[in-house]
Design an enzyme around this catalytic site. Sequence first.
Site, PDB file in Angstrom:
ATOM      1  N   LEU A 269      63.837   4.399 -57.735  1.00 24.97           N
ATOM      2  CA  LEU A 269      65.422   4.820 -57.720  1.00 24.97           C
ATOM      3  C   LEU A 269      65.317   6.285 -56.980  1.00 24.97           C
ATOM      4  O   LEU A 269      64.726   7.117 -57.275  1.00 24.97           O
ATOM      5  CB  LEU A 269      65.674   4.870 -59.002  1.00 24.97           C
ATOM      6  CG  LEU A 269      67.152   5.385 -59.262  1.00 24.97           C
ATOM      7  CD1 LEU A 269      68.170   4.271 -58.804  1.00 24.97           C
ATOM      8  CD2 LEU A 269      67.475   5.825 -60.567  1.00 24.97           C
TER       9      LEU A 269
ATOM     10  N   ASP B 157      83.187  11.715 -65.754  1.00 24.38           N
ATOM     11  CA  ASP B 157      84.352  12.172 -66.172  1.00 24.38           C
ATOM     12  C   ASP B 157      84.555  12.195 -67.719  1.00 24.38           C
ATOM     13  O   ASP B 157      84.203  11.114 -68.412  1.00 24.38           O
ATOM     14  CB  ASP B 157      85.438  11.890 -65.508  1.00 24.38           C
ATOM     15  CG  ASP B 157      86.693  13.061 -65.717  1.00 24.38           C
ATOM     16  OD1 ASP B 157      86.349  14.090 -66.164  1.00 24.38           O
ATOM     17  OD2 ASP B 157      87.882  12.494 -65.103  1.00 24.38           O
ATOM     18  N   GLY B 158      84.861  13.311 -68.488  1.00 21.55           N
ATOM     19  CA  GLY B 158      85.210  13.182 -69.799  1.00 21.55           C
ATOM     20  C   GLY B 158      84.812  14.033 -71.064  1.00 21.55           C
ATOM     21  O   GLY B 158      84.659  13.806 -72.080  1.00 21.55           O
TER      22      GLY B 158
ATOM     23  N   TRP C  14      84.477  25.169 -58.891  1.00 23.44           N
ATOM     24  CA  TRP C  14      84.284  26.761 -58.892  1.00 23.44           C
ATOM     25  C   TRP C  14      85.354  27.387 -59.511  1.00 23.44           C
ATOM     26  O   TRP C  14      85.287  28.668 -60.079  1.00 23.44           O
ATOM     27  CB  TRP C  14      84.151  27.313 -57.612  1.00 23.44           C
ATOM     28  CG  TRP C  14      82.580  26.880 -57.023  1.00 23.44           C
ATOM     29  CD1 TRP C  14      82.755  25.963 -55.807  1.00 23.44           C
ATOM     30  CD2 TRP C  14      81.503  27.319 -57.417  1.00 23.44           C
ATOM     31  NE1 TRP C  14      81.415  25.841 -55.559  1.00 23.44           N
ATOM     32  CE2 TRP C  14      80.730  26.746 -56.497  1.00 23.44           C
ATOM     33  CE3 TRP C  14      80.705  28.119 -58.395  1.00 23.44           C
ATOM     34  CZ2 TRP C  14      79.014  26.886 -56.290  1.00 23.44           C
ATOM     35  CZ3 TRP C  14      79.556  28.385 -58.248  1.00 23.44           C
ATOM     36  CH2 TRP C  14      78.660  27.677 -57.521  1.00 23.44           C
TER      37      TRP C  14
ATOM     38  N   HIS D 288      79.081  18.591 -71.847  1.00 23.27           N
ATOM     39  CA  HIS D 288      78.196  18.664 -70.611  1.00 23.27           C
ATOM     40  C   HIS D 288      76.759  18.515 -71.236  1.00 23.27           C
ATOM     41  O   HIS D 288      76.135  17.632 -70.304  1.00 23.27           O
ATOM     42  CB  HIS D 288      78.398  19.845 -69.804  1.00 23.27           C
ATOM     43  CG  HIS D 288      79.730  20.287 -69.300  1.00 23.27           C
ATOM     44  ND1 HIS D 288      80.471  19.062 -68.739  1.00 23.27           N
ATOM     45  CD2 HIS D 288      80.594  21.362 -69.262  1.00 23.27           C
ATOM     46  CE1 HIS D 288      81.618  19.554 -68.194  1.00 23.27           C
ATOM     47  NE2 HIS D 288      81.627  20.993 -68.699  1.00 23.27           N
TER      48      HIS D 288
ATOM     49  N   GLY E 127      84.663  17.024 -71.364  1.00 22.04           N
ATOM     50  CA  GLY E 127      85.464  18.220 -71.986  1.00 22.04           C
ATOM     51  C   GLY E 127      86.179  17.395 -73.177  1.00 22.04           C
ATOM     52  O   GLY E 127      86.332  17.822 -74.259  1.00 22.04           O
TER      53      GLY E 127
END
Length: 235
Positions: free
Chosen positions: A128, A17-18, A66, A34, A20
Site C-alpha cells: 500500500l 472529519d469529525g 494554520w 485527534h 472535534g
Amino acid sequence: MTGKGLPDPFHVAVIMDGNGRWAKKRFLPRLLGHRAGIKALERTVAAAADMGITHLSVYAFSTENWTRPQKEVTGLMSIFRHSLRKKIEELRRENVRLRFAGAREGLPPDVLELMNESEELTAGNTGLTLVPCLNYGGRREILDAVNSLLRGKPKGSVTERELRDHLYISDLPDPDLIIRTSGEKRLSNFWIWQSAYSELYFTDTLWPDFGRKELEEALSNYKDRERRYGTIGNN
Ligand code: FPP
C-alpha cells in the site's frame, strides 16, 4: 485487478472529519479526538492493505488549518511527530510506502525531517502507498505547479500533462473514491485537480469511529456505481 476485486491501481482518498465533534460529545479536549483519529487511521490503513487498495491518501492538515487556535495547531504537529516516530519502523516492515503531499515550507523542521526519513526508509516498499496530505491545499498545489512551470522554459501555453507533471506527486493515480466522514458534503480544497472524475462518498460516521466495516461499506457502495468519465455510458 488486484485479485481482490478492485482495479489496479485503486486510490481511495479520505477527508478525516469529525475529530472535534467526537471529543465534544464525550466532554473531552479536541486533541483527544485527534488522538482517537490516529487509531482510526491505523485501522483504516490495515483494512485498506487487506482489501487490495493500492493507494490511500488522507487529508491530515490543510493549508487553512494554520488558522486554528495555536494550541490545537501545536498539538496536531506533536501528534504527527509522535505517530511518525512510533510508526515508521512498523510501516516499513508491513511493506507500506509513505509519500507526503503538501507544501513543505512552514512545517516544523523536525516534522519535515521525519517525513523525509520515512519516505526514504519506505521508498522500496511495494505494498500500500499511504499519502498523508500535510500542509496541503488543492489551489496552492495548482499554483505551485503553475509557478514552477513559469520558472522553467518560457512557453506560450501549457498542456494538461505538463501541469500534472508539476503536481506534488505527479505519478499518483487520481482518486477513484473520495470518502468524507462526519456528514459534511464538500471537498474543502482536497485534490482539486485530481478529483475531476472521482466518485464521492459521504458518511455521518465521525472519523474516530471509522474502521474496516465503514471502509467496506464505502467500497461496496462504490462498486454499485457506473463510472462514465463524461461519456454517455451503456444505458
Ligand atoms: C478533522 O477533524 C481532522 C483533522 C484536522 C486532523 C486529522 C488528523 C489525524 C487524524 C492525524 C493524521 C496523522 C498522520 C501522521 C497522517 P476536525 O477537527 O475538523 O473535527 P470537527 O469538524 O468535528 O471539529
